[in-house]
Design a protein around this motif. Sequence first.
Motif, short mmCIF file in Angstrom:
data_model
loop_
_atom_site.label_atom_id
_atom_site.label_comp_id
_atom_site.label_asym_id
_atom_site.label_seq_id
_atom_site.Cartn_x
_atom_site.Cartn_y
_atom_site.Cartn_z
N MET A 47 0.83 -1.21 0.00
CA MET A 47 0.00 0.00 0.00
C MET A 47 0.87 1.26 0.00
O MET A 47 0.67 2.18 -0.80
N MET A 48 1.86 1.32 0.88
CA MET A 48 2.69 2.52 0.99
C MET A 48 3.56 2.71 -0.26
O MET A 48 3.71 3.83 -0.74
N ALA A 49 4.10 1.61 -0.78
CA ALA A 49 4.93 1.71 -1.98
C ALA A 49 4.13 2.20 -3.18
O ALA A 49 4.61 3.02 -3.97
N LYS A 50 2.89 1.72 -3.31
CA LYS A 50 2.04 2.18 -4.40
C LYS A 50 1.64 3.64 -4.21
O LYS A 50 1.67 4.43 -5.14
N LEU A 51 1.27 3.99 -3.00
CA LEU A 51 0.81 5.36 -2.72
C LEU A 51 1.92 6.38 -2.96
O LEU A 51 1.69 7.45 -3.49
N LYS A 52 3.14 6.03 -2.58
CA LYS A 52 4.27 6.95 -2.74
C LYS A 52 5.03 6.75 -4.05
O LYS A 52 6.00 7.45 -4.32
N ASP A 53 4.58 5.76 -4.86
CA ASP A 53 5.31 5.42 -6.09
C ASP A 53 6.78 5.16 -5.80
O ASP A 53 7.68 5.65 -6.48
N GLU A 54 6.99 4.36 -4.75
CA GLU A 54 8.36 4.07 -4.30
C GLU A 54 8.48 2.57 -4.00
O GLU A 54 8.34 2.14 -2.84
N PRO A 55 8.72 1.74 -5.03
CA PRO A 55 8.81 0.29 -4.83
C PRO A 55 9.83 -0.12 -3.77
O PRO A 55 9.65 -1.15 -3.09
N ALA A 56 10.89 0.68 -3.60
CA ALA A 56 11.92 0.33 -2.62
C ALA A 56 11.38 0.28 -1.21
O ALA A 56 11.92 -0.42 -0.35
N MET A 57 10.29 1.01 -0.96
CA MET A 57 9.70 1.01 0.39
C MET A 57 9.21 -0.39 0.76
O MET A 57 9.47 -0.89 1.85
N LEU A 58 8.50 -1.04 -0.15
CA LEU A 58 8.06 -2.42 0.07
C LEU A 58 9.27 -3.32 0.24
O LEU A 58 9.32 -4.15 1.16
N ASN A 59 10.25 -3.17 -0.62
CA ASN A 59 11.42 -4.06 -0.57
C ASN A 59 12.19 -3.92 0.74
O ASN A 59 12.72 -4.91 1.26
N ARG A 60 12.22 -2.71 1.31
CA ARG A 60 12.86 -2.55 2.62
C ARG A 60 12.10 -3.32 3.70
O ARG A 60 12.71 -3.91 4.59
N MET A 61 10.79 -3.32 3.62
CA MET A 61 10.00 -4.07 4.60
C MET A 61 10.21 -5.57 4.44
O MET A 61 10.26 -6.30 5.43
N LEU A 62 10.35 -6.02 3.21
CA LEU A 62 10.61 -7.43 2.97
C LEU A 62 11.98 -7.82 3.54
O LEU A 62 12.12 -8.89 4.15
N ASP A 63 12.97 -6.94 3.37
CA ASP A 63 14.30 -7.19 3.95
C ASP A 63 14.22 -7.25 5.47
O ASP A 63 14.87 -8.08 6.11
N HIS A 64 13.41 -6.37 6.05
CA HIS A 64 13.24 -6.35 7.51
C HIS A 64 12.63 -7.68 7.97
O HIS A 64 13.08 -8.27 8.97
N LEU A 65 11.62 -8.15 7.25
CA LEU A 65 11.01 -9.43 7.60
C LEU A 65 12.02 -10.57 7.49
O LEU A 65 12.05 -11.46 8.34
N LYS A 66 12.85 -10.53 6.48
CA LYS A 66 13.86 -11.59 6.30
C LYS A 66 14.83 -11.59 7.49
O LYS A 66 15.19 -12.66 7.99
N GLN A 67 15.21 -10.41 7.96
CA GLN A 67 16.08 -10.32 9.12
C GLN A 67 15.38 -10.87 10.37
O GLN A 67 16.00 -11.56 11.19
N ASN A 68 14.10 -10.56 10.51
CA ASN A 68 13.33 -11.09 11.65
C ASN A 68 13.31 -12.60 11.65
O ASN A 68 13.52 -13.25 12.68
N ILE A 69 13.02 -13.18 10.48
CA ILE A 69 12.94 -14.63 10.38
C ILE A 69 14.27 -15.28 10.75
O ILE A 69 14.29 -16.33 11.40
#
Length: 195
Positions: free
Chosen positions: A170-192
């Motif tokens: 949602m945030m990446a689409k709203l801000k037209d910033e795909p990297a925002m989603l990818n940063r969250m995915l990286d954060h989740l990977k670190q959590n796992i």
Amino acid sequence: MISKADKTRQHIIERSATLFNTKGYAATSMSDILEATGMAKGGVYGHFNSKDDIAIAAFEYGYNMLMMAIRVRTAPATAAKEKLYAILAFYKNYSIDPVIPGGCILLNTAIDADDNIPFLKEKAKAALTEMLGALQRIIQSGIDNGEFKEGLKAKKEAELFFALIEGGIMMAKLKDEPAMLNRMLDHLKQNIAHW
């Protein structure tokens, strides 16, 4: 062999899925559906009773496409951690490269239908329940086989995992910033990695 009627019905569903996912239910008119399918009103109504029926079929089609794409990504993985990493890899750049044009069909339908389209809300709610259940089973299997810590709460982690992905889309689409989603995915990977 697929009949001509089934092919026509599928054509209507596929074209409508993109319309509903990009414009939303209320903004998609029957005229839009007719234009997108290149069909006359009678041809569309020969396969569906109403716009509501088309919307339900379009959502089910889009959600099934999403789940199939995730299953293809996770199928080679045997360990729970690998499956979760495969899901994260699937969602990389998803805000600009979704399965159905317009973004995440579950997110879009949930927002679109929340307060005013109960029949679509029920479909989205059932899909969310299925998605969370699948994630919870993956996490629980990781706990059970010793990949993840004993005290980890599978249900809670599944909810947080999916909320961060959907919120990131949602945030990446709203801000037209795909990297925002990818940063969250990286954060989740670190959590796992620390589970």
